[in-house]
Structures are given as structure tokens and as C-alpha cells.
Design a protein around this motif. Sequence first.
Motif, PDB file in Angstrom:
ATOM      1  N   CYS A  88     -38.460  22.807 -19.446  1.00 40.53           N
ATOM      2  CA  CYS A  88     -38.695  24.317 -19.509  1.00 40.53           C
ATOM      3  C   CYS A  88     -40.169  24.370 -19.654  1.00 40.53           C
ATOM      4  CB  CYS A  88     -38.307  24.909 -20.804  1.00 40.53           C
ATOM      5  SG  CYS A  88     -36.422  24.864 -21.005  1.00 40.53           S
ATOM      6  N   GLU A  98     -39.064  28.966 -17.455  1.00 37.49           N
ATOM      7  CA  GLU A  98     -38.311  28.559 -16.378  1.00 37.49           C
ATOM      8  C   GLU A  98     -37.869  27.251 -16.650  1.00 37.49           C
ATOM      9  OE1 GLU A  98     -39.604  27.400 -11.903  1.00 37.49           O
ATOM     10  OE2 GLU A  98     -40.185  29.486 -12.530  1.00 37.49           O
ATOM     11  N   CYS A  99     -36.278  26.891 -16.708  1.00 35.89           N
ATOM     12  CA  CYS A  99     -35.850  25.802 -17.109  1.00 35.89           C
ATOM     13  C   CYS A  99     -35.091  25.139 -15.810  1.00 35.89           C
ATOM     14  CB  CYS A  99     -34.825  26.133 -18.265  1.00 35.89           C
ATOM     15  SG  CYS A  99     -35.573  26.504 -19.926  1.00 35.89           S
ATOM     16  N   LYS A 100     -35.431  23.947 -15.822  1.00 35.17           N
ATOM     17  CA  LYS A 100     -34.721  23.204 -14.977  1.00 35.17           C
ATOM     18  C   LYS A 100     -33.858  21.807 -15.418  1.00 35.17           C
ATOM     19  CE  LYS A 100     -37.974  24.356 -11.177  1.00 35.17           C
ATOM     20  NZ  LYS A 100     -38.782  23.789 -10.324  1.00 35.17           N
ATOM     21  N   HIS A 101     -32.593  21.476 -15.064  1.00 34.60           N
ATOM     22  CA  HIS A 101     -32.135  20.049 -15.597  1.00 34.60           C
ATOM     23  C   HIS A 101     -32.893  19.109 -15.046  1.00 34.60           C
ATOM     24  CE1 HIS A 101     -28.997  21.949 -17.714  1.00 34.60           C
ATOM     25  NE2 HIS A 101     -28.697  23.070 -16.866  1.00 34.60           N
ATOM     26  N   LYS A 107     -33.084  19.994 -20.687  1.00 32.40           N
ATOM     27  CA  LYS A 107     -33.678  20.647 -19.704  1.00 32.40           C
ATOM     28  C   LYS A 107     -35.188  20.650 -19.849  1.00 32.40           C
ATOM     29  CE  LYS A 107     -30.299  24.394 -19.990  1.00 32.40           C
ATOM     30  NZ  LYS A 107     -29.970  25.797 -20.374  1.00 32.40           N
TER      31      LYS A 107
END
Length: 135
Positions: free
Chosen positions: A54, A131-134, A52
Amino acid sequence: MSVSARTRRLIAATAATGLLAGGAALGTAGTAGAAPAPTAATAQVTVDPHGKHCVWHKGHWEKKWVKAHWKTTWHKGFRAHSKQFHPGYFDKNHKWHHGFWLHKGQFHKGHWEAKHIKGHWEKHWVKGHWECKHR
């Protein structure tokens, strides 16, 4: 053949200007290379073991438009005291009755009131958050 003094001065001035400009450019290039790159103070980026990506966003004030709406408010009840004077009088037996004050306690019930509010801007506090994104 001799070169005039005027031409020699022109050549010397051009060469000196070129050397000064080149030296200044080299000096700033050396300073810029030695200085650390600026970092964004508002965001901190981390990558966790699960892949992730982040980013930390600091808390901040944000303006939001609030559309026109109806707002209902409760007006609580209250006790009102009124005084009323009753004047003296003679009854049918010609007896005099003195006048008196009548103290009346009256309670006004509470009620709801609907009020129309125009559209307006409001400021809201947004908490700091990750705010986390793969990837």
C-alpha cells in the motif's frame, strides 16, 4: 646529478594537488556515508499482513481537460410591473372620464436555456488516498 629547481617545484606542486584532491574526495565520501538517505515525503509505503503493498498519495490539485459540451441552466421566473396611462375621454353621452394609470403585474415564466461550452481545462482536488496492490 642534480635535478633543477624548476623540476622539483613541478613535482612538489603535482604531489600536493593530488593529496589535496584525494583528501577532499575522502572527506565528502565520509560525509555522504554518514548522512541518512533522502526519503520521499509524498509517499508512505506499508505492507499489510495479507501481502498487500500500500502507498499513500497526498491530496493534490489535478488539471483535467473537459471536452466541449452543452449545458442547460434554469432561469427562474420573475414578476414585472408595468404602468400604462389611459388618457381621459368623452363617452357617447358627452361625459368626461378622467385618465388613469393602470398598474399591471405580469409574471414571466421560468425556462430552460441550453448553452454551448467550449473545451477547457479545469482544476479538480484529488483527496489523499491509499493505493493497494497485491504482490
